[in-house]
Design a protein around this motif. Structure first.
Motif, PDB file in Angstrom:
ATOM      1  N   ILE A  57       4.662 -11.565  -8.657  1.00  0.00           N
ATOM      2  CA  ILE A  57       3.870 -11.252  -8.261  1.00  0.00           C
ATOM      3  C   ILE A  57       3.247  -9.406  -8.091  1.00  0.00           C
ATOM      4  O   ILE A  57       3.024  -9.143  -7.833  1.00  0.00           O
ATOM      5  CB  ILE A  57       4.515 -11.905  -6.961  1.00  0.00           C
ATOM      6  N   SER A  58       3.848  -9.423  -8.782  1.00  0.00           N
ATOM      7  CA  SER A  58       3.507  -7.848  -9.230  1.00  0.00           C
ATOM      8  C   SER A  58       1.757  -7.682  -9.873  1.00  0.00           C
ATOM      9  O   SER A  58       1.566  -8.599 -10.556  1.00  0.00           O
ATOM     10  CB  SER A  58       3.885  -7.323 -10.011  1.00  0.00           C
ATOM     11  N   ILE A  59       0.975  -6.555  -9.569  1.00  0.00           N
ATOM     12  CA  ILE A  59      -0.303  -6.436 -10.329  1.00  0.00           C
ATOM     13  C   ILE A  59      -0.126  -5.581 -10.783  1.00  0.00           C
ATOM     14  O   ILE A  59       0.641  -3.851 -10.522  1.00  0.00           O
ATOM     15  CB  ILE A  59      -0.916  -6.191  -8.812  1.00  0.00           C
ATOM     16  N   LYS A  60      -1.211  -5.330 -12.215  1.00  0.00           N
ATOM     17  CA  LYS A  60      -1.195  -4.038 -12.931  1.00  0.00           C
ATOM     18  C   LYS A  60      -2.306  -3.228 -12.449  1.00  0.00           C
ATOM     19  O   LYS A  60      -3.545  -3.652 -12.286  1.00  0.00           O
ATOM     20  CB  LYS A  60      -1.359  -4.451 -14.139  1.00  0.00           C
ATOM     21  N   ASP A  62       2.896   1.482 -14.167  1.00  0.00           N
ATOM     22  CA  ASP A  62       0.847   0.697 -13.594  1.00  0.00           C
ATOM     23  C   ASP A  62       1.895  -0.796 -12.965  1.00  0.00           C
ATOM     24  O   ASP A  62       0.918  -1.415 -13.501  1.00  0.00           O
ATOM     25  CB  ASP A  62       1.158   0.355 -15.716  1.00  0.00           C
ATOM     26  N   LYS A  63       2.875  -0.742 -12.052  1.00  0.00           N
ATOM     27  CA  LYS A  63       3.409  -2.092 -11.380  1.00  0.00           C
ATOM     28  C   LYS A  63       2.986  -1.339  -9.755  1.00  0.00           C
ATOM     29  O   LYS A  63       4.195  -1.223  -9.462  1.00  0.00           O
ATOM     30  CB  LYS A  63       4.008  -2.866 -11.739  1.00  0.00           C
ATOM     31  N   VAL A  64       2.326  -2.992  -9.688  1.00  0.00           N
ATOM     32  CA  VAL A  64       2.393  -2.688  -7.517  1.00  0.00           C
ATOM     33  C   VAL A  64       3.093  -3.886  -7.069  1.00  0.00           C
ATOM     34  O   VAL A  64       2.295  -4.459  -8.005  1.00  0.00           O
ATOM     35  CB  VAL A  64       0.906  -1.831  -7.059  1.00  0.00           C
ATOM     36  N   VAL A  65       3.261  -4.108  -6.016  1.00  0.00           N
ATOM     37  CA  VAL A  65       3.121  -5.388  -4.677  1.00  0.00           C
ATOM     38  C   VAL A  65       2.356  -5.136  -3.632  1.00  0.00           C
ATOM     39  O   VAL A  65       1.951  -3.848  -3.236  1.00  0.00           O
ATOM     40  CB  VAL A  65       4.477  -5.670  -4.653  1.00  0.00           C
ATOM     41  N   ILE A  66       1.905  -6.304  -2.903  1.00  0.00           N
ATOM     42  CA  ILE A  66       1.602  -6.047  -1.528  1.00  0.00           C
ATOM     43  C   ILE A  66       2.366  -5.732  -0.562  1.00  0.00           C
ATOM     44  O   ILE A  66       3.405  -5.721  -0.661  1.00  0.00           O
ATOM     45  CB  ILE A  66       1.480  -7.462  -1.063  1.00  0.00           C
ATOM     46  N   PRO A 105       6.112  -8.960  -0.061  1.00  0.00           N
ATOM     47  CA  PRO A 105       6.878  -9.440  -1.043  1.00  0.00           C
ATOM     48  C   PRO A 105       8.462 -10.454  -0.715  1.00  0.00           C
ATOM     49  O   PRO A 105       8.929 -11.105  -1.249  1.00  0.00           O
ATOM     50  CB  PRO A 105       7.404  -8.246  -2.227  1.00  0.00           C
ATOM     51  N   GLU A 106       8.868  -9.486   0.043  1.00  0.00           N
ATOM     52  CA  GLU A 106      10.305 -10.331   0.873  1.00  0.00           C
ATOM     53  C   GLU A 106      10.333 -11.892   1.001  1.00  0.00           C
ATOM     54  O   GLU A 106      10.898 -12.627   1.006  1.00  0.00           O
ATOM     55  CB  GLU A 106      11.072  -9.056   1.481  1.00  0.00           C
ATOM     56  N   ILE A 107       9.336 -11.707   1.550  1.00  0.00           N
ATOM     57  CA  ILE A 107       9.092 -13.567   2.374  1.00  0.00           C
ATOM     58  C   ILE A 107       8.554 -14.583   0.795  1.00  0.00           C
ATOM     59  O   ILE A 107       9.471 -15.226   1.013  1.00  0.00           O
ATOM     60  CB  ILE A 107       7.507 -13.692   3.066  1.00  0.00           C
ATOM     61  N   GLU A 108       7.996 -13.520  -0.685  1.00  0.00           N
ATOM     62  CA  GLU A 108       7.803 -14.533  -1.138  1.00  0.00           C
ATOM     63  C   GLU A 108       8.230 -14.734  -2.111  1.00  0.00           C
ATOM     64  O   GLU A 108       8.968 -16.484  -2.603  1.00  0.00           O
ATOM     65  CB  GLU A 108       6.997 -14.125  -2.180  1.00  0.00           C
ATOM     66  N   VAL A 138      -3.047  -2.068   0.947  1.00  0.00           N
ATOM     67  CA  VAL A 138      -1.952  -2.097   1.441  1.00  0.00           C
ATOM     68  C   VAL A 138      -0.680  -2.218   0.351  1.00  0.00           C
ATOM     69  O   VAL A 138      -0.395  -3.366   0.335  1.00  0.00           O
ATOM     70  CB  VAL A 138      -1.612  -2.396   3.090  1.00  0.00           C
ATOM     71  N   VAL A 139      -0.689  -1.204  -0.765  1.00  0.00           N
ATOM     72  CA  VAL A 139       0.316  -1.965  -1.713  1.00  0.00           C
ATOM     73  C   VAL A 139       1.521  -0.629  -2.107  1.00  0.00           C
ATOM     74  O   VAL A 139       1.650   0.988  -1.312  1.00  0.00           O
ATOM     75  CB  VAL A 139      -0.649  -1.362  -3.147  1.00  0.00           C
ATOM     76  N   GLU A 140       2.765  -1.082  -2.577  1.00  0.00           N
ATOM     77  CA  GLU A 140       4.001  -0.288  -3.207  1.00  0.00           C
ATOM     78  C   GLU A 140       3.900  -0.456  -4.434  1.00  0.00           C
ATOM     79  O   GLU A 140       3.597  -1.505  -5.149  1.00  0.00           O
ATOM     80  CB  GLU A 140       5.161  -1.256  -1.783  1.00  0.00           C
ATOM     81  N   PRO A 141       4.535   0.512  -5.518  1.00  0.00           N
ATOM     82  CA  PRO A 141       5.294   0.606  -6.142  1.00  0.00           C
ATOM     83  C   PRO A 141       5.562  -0.310  -6.313  1.00  0.00           C
ATOM     84  O   PRO A 141       6.594  -0.438  -5.618  1.00  0.00           O
ATOM     85  CB  PRO A 141       5.729   2.185  -6.393  1.00  0.00           C
ATOM     86  N   GLN A 142       6.170  -1.712  -7.434  1.00  0.00           N
ATOM     87  CA  GLN A 142       7.057  -2.666  -7.825  1.00  0.00           C
ATOM     88  C   GLN A 142       8.613  -1.741  -7.793  1.00  0.00           C
ATOM     89  O   GLN A 142       9.273  -2.446  -7.245  1.00  0.00           O
ATOM     90  CB  GLN A 142       6.459  -3.317  -9.062  1.00  0.00           C
ATOM     91  N   ARG A 143       7.943  -0.663  -8.563  1.00  0.00           N
ATOM     92  CA  ARG A 143       9.747  -0.132  -8.433  1.00  0.00           C
ATOM     93  C   ARG A 143      10.568   0.384  -7.048  1.00  0.00           C
ATOM     94  O   ARG A 143      11.646  -0.138  -7.105  1.00  0.00           O
ATOM     95  CB  ARG A 143       9.506   1.493  -9.318  1.00  0.00           C
ATOM     96  N   VAL A 144       9.630   0.606  -6.070  1.00  0.00           N
ATOM     97  CA  VAL A 144      10.823   0.788  -4.783  1.00  0.00           C
ATOM     98  C   VAL A 144      11.523  -1.225  -4.955  1.00  0.00           C
ATOM     99  O   VAL A 144      12.233  -0.759  -4.009  1.00  0.00           O
ATOM    100  CB  VAL A 144       9.273   1.215  -3.250  1.00  0.00           C
TER     101      VAL A 144
END
Length: 551
Positions: free
Chosen positions: A141-144, A398-402, A407-410, A486-492
């Motif tokens: 589900i991450s976005i580049k 180079d990856k973010v999530v909403i 993310p937690e719900i999905e 509203v986006v956050e780094p995937q790493r977080v």
């Protein structure tokens, strides 16, 4: 024959030992208690904590890392969660509260499984399977994206609700520009970016400098205020005569001997300054003190000197100017000197600072952070450091999530589907893991004063349409958070889930707790972490005598 053998002690007298479920229950209670303490700070509408230390210094913040660092945590299990929060802070720079809150919820769900008769081994195995699947889902589900527009959104998201809302757009611009300036082939050296707080003024007055700021002025008013084509010496050695031993005694019988003694000291100081002059240095940063006589000779030589420079600033100067820190002044030569186009002193509000700019082989950046009071600038600085960490992580991965709990719900939704394919008791653990992830959006809703049950149900329904739906805590609506920016780094998210799971597994595998007497005692605090005066006490999540409070 009667058995008259004496008992054998293998541990000191008074050692406390808790076995099996007692040890596990104590540890789970401590973990849940710590998570509850900082849970109310999560999200843009999280509340603040006021922390007062033994000297009366006050910190008001909702930054999880700061709260955990300032609290006096004594219970070993709670301290383990503090360690994973520190690990999250060091690795990403944000998400510490999420990590601890998620660990607390995983422990709570594990406790429910234990009460059902599920063994710890089955729970740990199920959690491991759930973790591996969660990382796979997160990747899916991450976005580049690491363009400047996305980086600005990431920075703004990280700073929202942390005291910088009125100027978060301009502050985000400063952070992103600073990070892009030090970025080198996808890698970001965060230590090359320095944030200097100056109380007095408005947050909007903050600005970025291509260079290094030292929060000290020149050592003497008569020294040059500006030096171009600077040759910089970094000295760890003090430019002063070492103090005599306290029991030393010198007998001086006449004024000539006194004058000779003073002349000798002056000559030693003069020799040290001459070595600096002969090296070709015209700017000196000294980590120790500088004698008044030395300042006089340095001023006569036209050298700009700064004394008692912080160790961290000395390290930055090494990287930025190419200078070497000299520990013995006899070793100082032109080869150890660094370079800068200009070094000058500037007064901002009521604080004098030294700027080192036009660095040839460095991309060092500094941010001058303004604010009305030290409490305001302190909280905004913490927000900027969080933003700095997440922007750097976004560039490197180079990856973010909403955001907004999407993310937690999905992940929770897909984990439940995955759990149906796993036989045995591990399926229950996977489902519990999936339910635990919902603590993030649920807490966001609760802290915003919303109905958490309705919010979770609406989110689950919305995710049948798109993975981008999250909770807008300001409107209370379920919206497309990608469109909201509203986006956050995937790493977080990735590290938060990993560290929380690892800590939970460690705690669940403990079935024996051995401690010296007194090490687990409550130190006079009640179960809610308050002492008899009603003020916050040292909290260890335990009842009197180190035993867990009875439920």
């Amino acid at each position: 024959m009667a058995n008259n053998q004496q008992p054998i002690y293998i541990m000191p007298e008074g050692t406390e030992r808790f076995l099996g479920r007692d040890a596990l229950r104590m540890n789970i209670i401590a973990g849940k208690a710590l998570a509850e303490i900082i849970r109310t700070t999560l999200g843009p509408k999280g509340m603040d904590k006021m922390l007062v230390d033994g000297f009366g210094d006050v910190v008001v913040t909702n930054d999880g890392a700061t709260i955990l660092k300032e609290m006096d945590i004594v219970h070993p299990t709670a301290r383990m969660l503090v360690e994973i929060a520190k690990k999250q802070e060091d690795n990403v720079g944000d998400g510490t509260t999420t990590t601890v809150v998620l660990a607390g919820e995983l422990l709570k769900k594990a406790e429910e499984l234990l009460e059902m008769g599920i063994h710890q081994s089955s729970i740990v195995l199920g959690y491991r399977l759930a973790l591996a699947k969660s990382i796979d889902i997160l990747e899916d589900i991450s976005i580049k994206a690491s363009d400047k527009e996305t980086l600005l959104k990431v920075a703004i998201t990280a700073m929202t609700g942390k005291g910088s809302d009125n100027a978060k757009d301009s502050l985000a611009e400063l952070i992103v520009d600073a990070v892009l300036n030090v970025e080198d082939d996808g890698s970001v050296d965060k230590d090359s970016i320095n944030i200097q707080r100056i109380s007095g003024g408005s947050v909007e007055d903050s600005y970025r400098v291509d260079g290094i700021l030292i929060d000290k002025g020149k050592s003497d008013e008569n020294m040059p205020a500006e030096v171009k084509d600077a040759k910089i010496a970094l000295l760890k050695y003090p430019l002063e005569i070492k103090d005599l031993e306290t029991d030393a005694k010198i007998d001086l019988t006449n004024p000539l001997q006194m004058q000779a003694f003073l002349d000798n000291e002056d000559e030693m100081i003069r020799e040290m300054v001459d070595k600096i002059i002969s090296s070709g240095a015209n700017v000196l940063f000294c980590q120790k003190g500088i004698d008044d006589a030395a300042m006089h000779y340095l001023t006569k030589a036209g050298i700009l000197a700064i004394k008692r420079t912080k160790k961290s600033d000395m390290k930055r100067l090494v990287k930025a100017t190419g200078a070497e820190i000299v520990t013995n002044i006899d070793a100082l030569s032109s080869e150890e000197l660094g370079e800068a186009g200009i070094v000058y002193e500037k007064k901002i509000f009521d604080q004098k600072m030294v700027f080192v700019e036009e660095l040839k082989n460095s991309k060092a950046n500094s941010i001058v952070l303004r604010g009305s009071t030290k409490h305001v600038t302190g909280e905004i600085e913490r927000a900027l450091e969080d933003a700095l960490g997440v922007v750097a992580a976004t560039i490197e991965d180079d990856k973010v999530v909403i955001g907004g709990g999407a993310p937690e719900i999905e992940i929770s939704k897909r984990l439940k589907e995955y759990g149906e394919t796993i036989p045995g008791r591990e399926q229950l653990a996977i489902n519990s893991f999936a339910n635990a992830l919902e603590i993030v959006p649920r807490t966001l809703a609760e802290n915003a004063g919303l109905d958490s049950i309705n919010s979770i149900v609406d989110l689950i329904v919305a995710h049948e349409k798109s993975v981008n739906y999250g909770l807008d805590v300001f409107s209370g609506e379920i919206v497309d958070m990608k469109e909201k920016g509203v986006v956050e780094p995937q790493r977080v998210k990735k590290r938060a889930i990993q560290y929380a799971t690892e800590a939970t597994e460690t705690i669940l595998r403990i079935d024996d707790l051995v401690a010296a007497r007194g090490s687990l005692e409550s130190q006079g605090s009640d179960d809610d972490g308050m002492d008899n005066s009603g003020m916050p006490g040292t909290y260890n999540g335990m009842g009197q005598g180190g035993m867990p409070p009875m439920m």
